[in-house]
Scaffold this motif. Sequence first.
Motif, PDB file in Angstrom:
ATOM      1  N   UNK A 108       0.849  -1.196   0.000  1.00  0.00           N
ATOM      2  CA  UNK A 108       0.000   0.000   0.000  1.00  0.00           C
ATOM      3  C   UNK A 108       0.879   1.237   0.000  1.00  0.00           C
ATOM      4  N   UNK A 109       1.936   1.178   0.814  1.00  0.00           N
ATOM      5  CA  UNK A 109       2.795   2.346   0.941  1.00  0.00           C
ATOM      6  C   UNK A 109       3.584   2.601  -0.340  1.00  0.00           C
ATOM      7  N   UNK A 110       4.089   1.547  -0.958  1.00  0.00           N
ATOM      8  CA  UNK A 110       4.916   1.750  -2.151  1.00  0.00           C
ATOM      9  C   UNK A 110       4.066   2.084  -3.374  1.00  0.00           C
ATOM     10  N   UNK A 111       2.754   1.952  -3.254  1.00  0.00           N
ATOM     11  CA  UNK A 111       1.893   2.293  -4.390  1.00  0.00           C
ATOM     12  C   UNK A 111       1.593   1.114  -5.304  1.00  0.00           C
ATOM     13  N   UNK A 112       2.121  -0.074  -4.962  1.00  0.00           N
ATOM     14  CA  UNK A 112       1.899  -1.248  -5.812  1.00  0.00           C
ATOM     15  C   UNK A 112       0.407  -1.595  -5.882  1.00  0.00           C
ATOM     16  N   UNK A 113      -0.278  -1.514  -4.735  1.00  0.00           N
ATOM     17  CA  UNK A 113      -1.699  -1.875  -4.712  1.00  0.00           C
ATOM     18  C   UNK A 113      -2.486  -0.955  -5.644  1.00  0.00           C
ATOM     19  N   UNK A 114      -2.206   0.333  -5.538  1.00  0.00           N
ATOM     20  CA  UNK A 114      -2.909   1.300  -6.373  1.00  0.00           C
ATOM     21  C   UNK A 114      -2.608   1.073  -7.860  1.00  0.00           C
ATOM     22  N   UNK A 115      -1.349   0.820  -8.153  1.00  0.00           N
ATOM     23  CA  UNK A 115      -0.974   0.587  -9.552  1.00  0.00           C
ATOM     24  C   UNK A 115      -1.750  -0.612 -10.109  1.00  0.00           C
ATOM     25  N   UNK A 164      13.664   0.253 -24.539  1.00  0.00           N
ATOM     26  CA  UNK A 164      14.609   0.964 -25.382  1.00  0.00           C
ATOM     27  C   UNK A 164      14.213   2.434 -25.438  1.00  0.00           C
ATOM     28  N   UNK A 165      12.936   2.672 -25.589  1.00  0.00           N
ATOM     29  CA  UNK A 165      12.448   4.022 -25.751  1.00  0.00           C
ATOM     30  C   UNK A 165      12.597   4.853 -24.477  1.00  0.00           C
ATOM     31  N   UNK A 166      12.365   4.221 -23.334  1.00  0.00           N
ATOM     32  CA  UNK A 166      12.437   4.964 -22.073  1.00  0.00           C
ATOM     33  C   UNK A 166      13.793   4.793 -21.385  1.00  0.00           C
ATOM     34  N   UNK A 167      14.781   4.368 -22.159  1.00  0.00           N
ATOM     35  CA  UNK A 167      16.158   4.238 -21.646  1.00  0.00           C
ATOM     36  C   UNK A 167      16.218   3.356 -20.405  1.00  0.00           C
ATOM     37  N   UNK A 168      15.570   2.196 -20.513  1.00  0.00           N
ATOM     38  CA  UNK A 168      15.609   1.248 -19.404  1.00  0.00           C
ATOM     39  C   UNK A 168      16.288  -0.058 -19.814  1.00  0.00           C
ATOM     40  N   UNK A 169      16.935  -0.068 -20.983  1.00  0.00           N
ATOM     41  CA  UNK A 169      17.523  -1.333 -21.429  1.00  0.00           C
ATOM     42  C   UNK A 169      18.612  -1.790 -20.471  1.00  0.00           C
ATOM     43  N   UNK A 170      18.725  -3.087 -20.341  1.00  0.00           N
ATOM     44  CA  UNK A 170      19.782  -3.666 -19.528  1.00  0.00           C
ATOM     45  C   UNK A 170      19.484  -3.619 -18.033  1.00  0.00           C
ATOM     46  N   UNK A 171      18.298  -3.140 -17.659  1.00  0.00           N
ATOM     47  CA  UNK A 171      17.994  -3.030 -16.234  1.00  0.00           C
ATOM     48  C   UNK A 171      17.015  -4.104 -15.762  1.00  0.00           C
ATOM     49  N   UNK A 172      16.643  -5.019 -16.662  1.00  0.00           N
ATOM     50  CA  UNK A 172      15.554  -5.966 -16.369  1.00  0.00           C
ATOM     51  C   UNK A 172      15.771  -6.742 -15.074  1.00  0.00           C
ATOM     52  N   UNK A 173      17.034  -7.100 -14.792  1.00  0.00           N
ATOM     53  CA  UNK A 173      17.284  -7.941 -13.626  1.00  0.00           C
ATOM     54  C   UNK A 173      17.445  -7.131 -12.345  1.00  0.00           C
ATOM     55  N   UNK A 174      17.451  -5.810 -12.479  1.00  0.00           N
ATOM     56  CA  UNK A 174      17.739  -4.978 -11.310  1.00  0.00           C
ATOM     57  C   UNK A 174      16.464  -4.702 -10.499  1.00  0.00           C
ATOM     58  N   UNK A 190      10.173  -2.257  -4.093  1.00  0.00           N
ATOM     59  CA  UNK A 190      11.629  -2.040  -4.136  1.00  0.00           C
ATOM     60  C   UNK A 190      12.432  -3.304  -4.440  1.00  0.00           C
ATOM     61  N   UNK A 191      11.942  -4.463  -4.027  1.00  0.00           N
ATOM     62  CA  UNK A 191      12.737  -5.684  -4.171  1.00  0.00           C
ATOM     63  C   UNK A 191      12.473  -6.425  -5.477  1.00  0.00           C
TER      64      UNK A 191
END
Lengths: 249, 313
Positions: free
Chosen positions: A81-88, B120-130, B91-92
């Motif tokens: 909820x805090x990170x916004x995942x639920x809303x997304x 590619x368009x939003x300059x996020x290439x190569x970040x998939x695993x991060x 985040x994880x």
Amino acid sequence: MSQIVRDTYLIFMRHLRPTLRNKVALVFGALQPLLYLLLFGPLLKDVFGGGGSWQVFVPGILIQLVLFGAGFAGFGLIADLRSGVVERLRVTPVSRVALLLGRVLRDTVVLAAQALLLVAAGVALGLRAPVGGVVVGLAFVVTLAVSIASLSYVLAMMTRTEDAFAPLLSTVTLPLMLLGGILLPMSMAPGWLDVLSRFTPFRYLVDATREAFQGHYATAAVGQGAAVALVLLVVSVTLGVRRFRRENA
Amino acid sequence: MIQARGLARTFPTKHGEVAAVRGVDLDVAPGEIVGFLGPNGAGKTTTLRMLTTLLAPTAGTATVAGHDLRADPAGVRRRIGYVAQTGGTDPATPVGEELELQARLYGVPGRAERIAKLCARLELDGLAARPSAALSGGQRRRLDIALGLVHRPPLVFLDEPTTGLDPQSRGNLWEHIRRLRDEDGTTVFLTTHYLDEADALCDRLLIIDRGRIVAEGTPDELKRRVSGDVVTLELGAGAERARAALEAHPAVREATADGGTVRLTVDNGDRELMGLVRALDAAGVELTSLRLARPTLDDVFLTVTGRSLREAA
């Protein structure tokens, strides 16, 4: 309907993946009941006389695992909820029910794995129970896990912060654990405590699982346990689904 | 793309009902970048949450991306993208997993290809695993936007898209938002409380204050509503003579002289500048310097709401 199933699977996998990445956490989640098993279980040998003590103690520990493990499920929702995942996710066409069921399913699978781990540890310590009885016991564990996890999510949705959720959770779970007769059967309790414990659902689930572990299936205790488990399941999931369908949930 | 009439939302509190939005009418045409401007607490986010089906209106109607907000919220959800102010990533969880889940939930055909193109368009290439916790602020914002675009929605809502970004990332994000309109014809509805952002990025602005729309128009139209441009002239001598000569000019609304400085309020200052210089020349006054200042959106805000956006925010 097929959308609910598909979405539930997608949400289930989303939440299961971190657990699969970090299997050590799976064991840590079961550490507390495992310690009860190792450090408290042996004390009961003299109380019940011999190997039978494990048939009484392991079912109690399984119910305790569910009560605390599934009870804490709400913390994950509060983080989302805090990170916004639920809303997304709620802005996508995903089924609202799947947002609940996917999580609950993941919690249930994790708890079932931990319950198996505890049973295995119990067997190593001296538990002797019929396979059928263990299967019935695990069915109780799974049903209860679905119910408690759903309720935990409802509570998390209502409180929305860890600061409010955590004290409420421990206020509810500790008396329920004690009154359920998880550590020692309530048949040993004085009259008033025995009566009081009959007002809590866990009493019936613990008694039923103990009966099953002793190989008694067609008994009043197992019947009552099954009835309580089903009522609890229907009530909890209904509350959860209603809460997740509500517009501002 | 959006038609809303009388959209309102009240919240119950301990001290009775609080009206966050008090009857908003708005129309957004396809292919526009519309800025929704207002101080914190004006009702921007509440309006946005209603238009994106996250919050049911207490009154009013709206059609969003061709579907009725109340009767068919699921239809609206399939056709819009929404990027919340706080973002919406765990985040994880790795970037690739977030995009994959989002694409599956929308049932995007040719998933892998779509995700690769978007990255590619939003300059996020190569970040998939991060995991998203390991991304920079600008990258995380672009990931949020990628999540909102994965199903190629014709309408995207961006809530305060550049809040908290450094100036370079902001400029970069503006470019990406313009490309959405220019290359895909996507309609963009964004909220902001940055005036420079509204000015630089938006085709049209809606100003909301205390739950109501108080002004709307292109940035230039809105600025024109404010008392005209200010022209400041520095003169070696003859300031009073210059003032008298310029006051007669039809475009000049007001002229004041102070020492060697003459200050004029002029309609369409950029176009009239040449005429002003000619009038000075005819009066035989030497000019040392000349400055044209156009009104800012802050002046507009001050005029329509009676307070400065910077103060209010």
